[in-house]
Design a protein around this motif. Structure first.
Motif, PDB file in Angstrom:
ATOM      1  N   UNK A 210     -13.469  65.203 113.095  1.00  0.00           N
ATOM      2  CA  UNK A 210     -13.564  63.876 112.485  1.00  0.00           C
ATOM      3  C   UNK A 210     -12.692  62.882 113.233  1.00  0.00           C
ATOM      4  N   UNK A 211     -11.453  63.271 113.551  1.00  0.00           N
ATOM      5  CA  UNK A 211     -10.535  62.363 114.238  1.00  0.00           C
ATOM      6  C   UNK A 211     -11.056  61.979 115.616  1.00  0.00           C
ATOM      7  N   UNK A 212     -11.477  62.979 116.396  1.00  0.00           N
ATOM      8  CA  UNK A 212     -11.926  62.694 117.765  1.00  0.00           C
ATOM      9  C   UNK A 212     -13.174  61.828 117.764  1.00  0.00           C
ATOM     10  N   UNK A 213     -14.122  62.113 116.883  1.00  0.00           N
ATOM     11  CA  UNK A 213     -15.354  61.327 116.842  1.00  0.00           C
ATOM     12  C   UNK A 213     -15.084  59.895 116.379  1.00  0.00           C
ATOM     13  N   UNK A 214     -14.224  59.749 115.389  1.00  0.00           N
ATOM     14  CA  UNK A 214     -13.943  58.420 114.858  1.00  0.00           C
ATOM     15  C   UNK A 214     -13.221  57.560 115.889  1.00  0.00           C
ATOM     16  N   UNK A 215     -12.267  58.147 116.605  1.00  0.00           N
ATOM     17  CA  UNK A 215     -11.549  57.381 117.628  1.00  0.00           C
ATOM     18  C   UNK A 215     -12.457  57.043 118.793  1.00  0.00           C
ATOM     19  N   UNK A 216     -13.315  57.960 119.170  1.00  0.00           N
ATOM     20  CA  UNK A 216     -14.237  57.686 120.272  1.00  0.00           C
ATOM     21  C   UNK A 216     -15.180  56.528 119.934  1.00  0.00           C
ATOM     22  N   UNK A 217     -15.526  56.404 118.673  1.00  0.00           N
ATOM     23  CA  UNK A 217     -16.463  55.367 118.258  1.00  0.00           C
ATOM     24  C   UNK A 217     -15.779  54.044 117.947  1.00  0.00           C
ATOM     25  N   UNK A 218     -14.551  54.076 117.443  1.00  0.00           N
ATOM     26  CA  UNK A 218     -13.953  52.859 116.898  1.00  0.00           C
ATOM     27  C   UNK A 218     -12.755  52.322 117.679  1.00  0.00           C
ATOM     28  N   UNK A 219     -12.114  53.101 118.516  1.00  0.00           N
ATOM     29  CA  UNK A 219     -10.970  52.581 119.260  1.00  0.00           C
ATOM     30  C   UNK A 219     -11.406  51.378 120.099  1.00  0.00           C
ATOM     31  N   UNK A 220     -10.713  50.246 119.915  1.00  0.00           N
ATOM     32  CA  UNK A 220     -11.012  49.037 120.681  1.00  0.00           C
ATOM     33  C   UNK A 220      -9.831  48.090 120.556  1.00  0.00           C
ATOM     34  N   UNK A 221      -9.719  47.171 121.502  1.00  0.00           N
ATOM     35  CA  UNK A 221      -8.620  46.215 121.474  1.00  0.00           C
ATOM     36  C   UNK A 221      -8.844  45.175 120.386  1.00  0.00           C
ATOM     37  N   UNK A 222      -7.767  44.853 119.694  1.00  0.00           N
ATOM     38  CA  UNK A 222      -7.792  43.789 118.691  1.00  0.00           C
ATOM     39  C   UNK A 222      -6.413  43.146 118.669  1.00  0.00           C
ATOM     40  N   UNK A 223      -6.382  41.825 118.570  1.00  0.00           N
ATOM     41  CA  UNK A 223      -5.101  41.120 118.581  1.00  0.00           C
ATOM     42  C   UNK A 223      -4.209  41.550 117.413  1.00  0.00           C
ATOM     43  N   UNK A 224      -4.809  41.761 116.252  1.00  0.00           N
ATOM     44  CA  UNK A 224      -4.019  42.189 115.102  1.00  0.00           C
ATOM     45  C   UNK A 224      -3.416  43.565 115.307  1.00  0.00           C
ATOM     46  N   UNK A 225      -4.221  44.512 115.812  1.00  0.00           N
ATOM     47  CA  UNK A 225      -3.698  45.844 116.081  1.00  0.00           C
ATOM     48  C   UNK A 225      -2.602  45.827 117.128  1.00  0.00           C
ATOM     49  N   UNK A 226      -2.751  44.981 118.145  1.00  0.00           N
ATOM     50  CA  UNK A 226      -1.718  44.884 119.184  1.00  0.00           C
ATOM     51  C   UNK A 226      -0.426  44.317 118.597  1.00  0.00           C
ATOM     52  N   UNK A 227      -0.536  43.335 117.701  1.00  0.00           N
ATOM     53  CA  UNK A 227       0.672  42.759 117.099  1.00  0.00           C
ATOM     54  C   UNK A 227       1.414  43.796 116.256  1.00  0.00           C
ATOM     55  N   UNK A 228       0.673  44.590 115.480  1.00  0.00           N
ATOM     56  CA  UNK A 228       1.308  45.629 114.675  1.00  0.00           C
ATOM     57  C   UNK A 228       1.920  46.698 115.580  1.00  0.00           C
ATOM     58  N   UNK A 229       1.229  47.028 116.662  1.00  0.00           N
ATOM     59  CA  UNK A 229       1.759  48.008 117.614  1.00  0.00           C
ATOM     60  C   UNK A 229       3.063  47.517 118.241  1.00  0.00           C
TER      61      UNK A 229
END
Length: 421
Positions: A168-187
């Motif tokens: 589940x983890x590998x498939x979900x990350x392969x499909x949904x991982x993408x750059x986003x300004x909000x995610x970068x700010x939290x990171x």
């Protein structure tokens, strides 16, 4: 006690029914530091999913009050591990967690993915950097523990095995991982928080070391440049070397809880501590949905029962610089002392200061719990944090310690708690 005695105890337990105890031993005795780091990275991975990272950035909590949000997460999840799902404290923690999450439009798919990171990331971390690999009992117990947590969150169709969680983890990350300004700010805020736990001259190096531990898909989703190959190899080799060193150490005899860590800074614990019901974020108006898990109604004051959390007494004064009479908190437990020097002072006080009554005279402080030495921690904390001027001696009087300083009595004969006589 031998190095693998905890593992032998784990193997005698049933991961299908005693999964909480197995998970407690693994995370508090066998791998306390590794579990703290791996679960931090597990939560960090979720920021690379745009729907999650954008939501967290929109609340502002993970960018403006990053330390408090980290502390709240640690303490809420730890309450469930410590007290169990059926305890009043565990139910209180789950209600608090569900109450925060249900205020937002979060899909069940995102919930299941976050849950999978808590199962898969620690196992992969131990494979790479732990002093030993997780045993099959520990892996199965982790699966059952987080399945139970997911059930209390109202989730259905959860994976039943570790392999299904990993898929589940590998498939979900392969499909949904993408750059986003909000995610970068939290990171960026999270990496800054991790670096802030170290001395100022080391912070930039620690931030770069954290980037070296990220896998390529995660790092690329945040838009970070790749560290040099020699640096990545050196950092990861150092982590493996640490694991080999820990293997040579004796087994841990006392649990290391998250609230004992110096990384948890928002709740000092003495003299007030925290209420589970007061952790996290709140809104002025009730959120739709609420907690999906049925539970007993809270008491009139909304307070969870007093445990080893040093829960604040309902009638105690709010934190401040004013002195607080010990009579107002005589029925509170005290958080375990973090500083080993204070623990040494504990022993010195018990052996060198005359007392007019044994610990049994103060049952509210000598509770027979794992933190039995909380009885003397009040002496040590008072000596370390507050030095009060001594009152003038009465005619013919002499100075000696009074046990009322410890027991919190405020009778006229001792002229109040903490008095000299």
């Amino acid at each position: 006690m031998q190095r693998y005695d905890w593992l032998k105890k784990i193997q005698r337990l049933d991961p299908e029914t005693e999964f909480t105890e197995i998970y407690r031993i693994s995370s508090w005795y066998e791998f306390p530091w590794d579990y703290t780091q791996s679960l931090s990275f597990a939560l960090y991975r979720t920021y690379a999913v745009p729907s999650i990272g954008r939501l967290l950035a929109g609340t502002g909590e993970f960018t403006r009050r990053t330390q408090k949000r980290y502390d709240d997460t640690v303490l809420i999840l730890e309450a469930v591990i410590e007290h169990g799902f059926d305890s009043s404290q565990g139910r209180e923690a789950i209600r608090r967690m569900n109450g925060m999450h249900r205020r937002y439009d979060i899909s069940d798919a995102d919930y299941r993915y976050v849950l999978s990171t808590f199962v898969v990331t620690p196992k992969r971390w131990m494979d790479d950097y732990g002093w030993r690999r997780l045993s099959p009992h520990e892996i199965r117990a982790s699966v059952n523990y987080y399945r139970e947590l997911g059930r209390h969150m109202g989730l259905v169709d959860l994976p039943e095995t570790y392999e299904e969680f990993e898929r589940l983890l590998d498939d979900y990350e392969r499909e949904h991982f993408a750059f986003d300004e909000g995610g970068r700010a939290v990171s960026d805020s999270t990496l800054g928080l991790m670096a802030s736990w170290y001395p100022a001259p080391l912070r930039s190096s620690m931030r770069l070391s954290s980037l070296c531990l990220l896998d390529a898909p995660l790092r690329e989703a945040f838009g970070y440049p790749a560290p040099s190959a020699p640096l990545r190899s050196a950092v990861r080799a150092g982590m493996r070397l640490r694991g080999r060193f820990v293997r040579l150490l004796p087994p841990r005899r006392r649990p290391h809880l998250g609230r004992d860590s110096r990384q948890v800074r928002s709740y000092p614990g003495y003299p007030y501590g925290y209420r589970i019901s007061e952790l996290g974020t709140f809104e002025d108006t009730p959120a739709p949905g609420g907690c999906p898990f049925p539970h007993a109604a809270a008491d009139g004051k909304g307070a969870s029962p007093t445990g080893r959390h040093a829960l604040r007494h309902p009638d105690a004064r709010p934190p401040g610089r004013h002195p607080v009479r010990r009579a107002e908190r005589r029925d509170q437990a005290v958080l375990p002392i973090r500083d080993s020097r204070i623990a040494i002072l504990d022993k010195w006080i018990m052996s060198s200061i005359p007392m007019s009554s044994p610990p049994e005279a103060s049952p509210s402080l000598w509770s027979g719990q794992p933190s039995d030495w909380a009885w003397t921690s009040r002496w040590c904390r008072t000596i370390r944090t507050r030095r009060r001027p001594s009152p003038p001696l009465p005619p013919g009087g002499s100075r000696s310690w009074s046990t009322s300083r410890t027991a919190g009595a405020s009778s006229a004969s001792t002229a109040g708690a903490g008095a000299w006589r």
